[in-house]
Write a protein that holds these residues in place. Structure first.
Motif, PDB file in Angstrom:
ATOM      1  N   PHE A 275       0.826  -1.194   0.000  1.00  0.00           N
ATOM      2  CA  PHE A 275       0.000   0.000   0.000  1.00  0.00           C
ATOM      3  C   PHE A 275       0.865   1.250   0.000  1.00  0.00           C
ATOM      4  CE2 PHE A 275      -2.669  -3.335   1.470  1.00  0.00           C
ATOM      5  CZ  PHE A 275      -3.944  -3.009   1.042  1.00  0.00           C
ATOM      6  N   ASP A 276       0.520   2.168  -0.889  1.00  0.00           N
ATOM      7  CA  ASP A 276       1.171   3.471  -0.955  1.00  0.00           C
ATOM      8  C   ASP A 276       0.100   4.488  -0.584  1.00  0.00           C
ATOM      9  OD1 ASP A 276       2.889   5.593  -1.428  1.00  0.00           O
ATOM     10  OD2 ASP A 276       2.546   5.576  -3.583  1.00  0.00           O
ATOM     11  N   ILE A 277       0.229   5.091   0.572  1.00  0.00           N
ATOM     12  CA  ILE A 277      -0.788   5.990   1.102  1.00  0.00           C
ATOM     13  C   ILE A 277      -0.429   7.439   0.781  1.00  0.00           C
ATOM     14  CG2 ILE A 277      -2.021   6.716   3.188  1.00  0.00           C
ATOM     15  CD1 ILE A 277      -2.342   3.731   2.575  1.00  0.00           C
ATOM     16  N   GLU A 278      -1.387   8.169   0.255  1.00  0.00           N
ATOM     17  CA  GLU A 278      -1.213   9.595   0.025  1.00  0.00           C
ATOM     18  C   GLU A 278      -2.238  10.326   0.878  1.00  0.00           C
ATOM     19  OE1 GLU A 278      -1.080  11.007  -3.982  1.00  0.00           O
ATOM     20  OE2 GLU A 278      -0.013   9.210  -4.660  1.00  0.00           O
ATOM     21  N   PHE A 279      -1.763  11.191   1.745  1.00  0.00           N
ATOM     22  CA  PHE A 279      -2.652  11.949   2.602  1.00  0.00           C
ATOM     23  C   PHE A 279      -3.056  13.236   1.899  1.00  0.00           C
ATOM     24  CE2 PHE A 279      -0.284   9.279   5.544  1.00  0.00           C
ATOM     25  CZ  PHE A 279      -1.317   8.751   6.302  1.00  0.00           C
ATOM     26  N   PRO A 280      -4.306  13.669   2.094  1.00  0.00           N
ATOM     27  CA  PRO A 280      -4.753  14.916   1.451  1.00  0.00           C
ATOM     28  C   PRO A 280      -4.073  16.124   2.083  1.00  0.00           C
ATOM     29  CG  PRO A 280      -6.437  14.074   2.937  1.00  0.00           C
ATOM     30  CD  PRO A 280      -5.347  13.038   2.873  1.00  0.00           C
ATOM     31  N   ASN A 281      -3.920  17.174   1.293  1.00  0.00           N
ATOM     32  CA  ASN A 281      -3.360  18.418   1.811  1.00  0.00           C
ATOM     33  C   ASN A 281      -4.361  19.179   2.664  1.00  0.00           C
ATOM     34  OD1 ASN A 281      -0.903  18.047   0.489  1.00  0.00           O
ATOM     35  ND2 ASN A 281      -1.683  18.958  -1.384  1.00  0.00           N
ATOM     36  N   TYR A 282      -5.646  18.921   2.430  1.00  0.00           N
ATOM     37  CA  TYR A 282      -6.695  19.648   3.133  1.00  0.00           C
ATOM     38  C   TYR A 282      -7.826  18.696   3.475  1.00  0.00           C
ATOM     39  CZ  TYR A 282     -10.798  22.579   3.795  1.00  0.00           C
ATOM     40  OH  TYR A 282     -11.931  23.138   4.297  1.00  0.00           O
TER      41      TYR A 282
END
Length: 105
Positions: A49-56
């Motif tokens: 899993f490659d997780i990308e967190f939102p900027n907002y």
């Protein structure tokens, strides 16, 4: 639960009950590539899993996350993932236009 399309044109559903983090790997036994000298035996399937967190995050999303953590804490930790999944599902249902919830006549 995640759905994976395999190279032999099957769709498999894989339950994920652990907390997912960047770099997390789920290993599914006997669903990987065929082993050449032991056909039809298969190796293990690794899902990373490659997780990308939102900027907002909107305020209502932040409140939902806080509520999920609170519910997991008071739930004793035994079925945290189920509580959070139900909370997220309820939030998704509430976001659907009421007219779209009913089947067409």
């Amino acid at each position: 639960m995640i759905t994976v399309d395999t190279i032999d044109h099957r769709i498999i559903r894989i339950p994920i009950t652990d907390v997912i983090f960047a770099g997390y790997e789920k290993i599914v036994e006997n669903e990987g590539m065929p082993i050449l000298d032991r056909y039809p035996e298969k190796g293990n399937l690794k899902i990373r899993f490659d997780i990308e967190f939102p900027n907002y995050l909107p305020k209502n999303s932040k409140e939902l996350i806080k509520k999920g953590f609170h519910m997991a804490k008071i739930g004793g930790g035994v079925t945290q993932h189920e509580i959070i999944n139900k909370l997220v599902l309820a939030d998704k249902i509430l976001r659907v236009d009421p007219e779209e919830r009913l089947p067409p006549i």
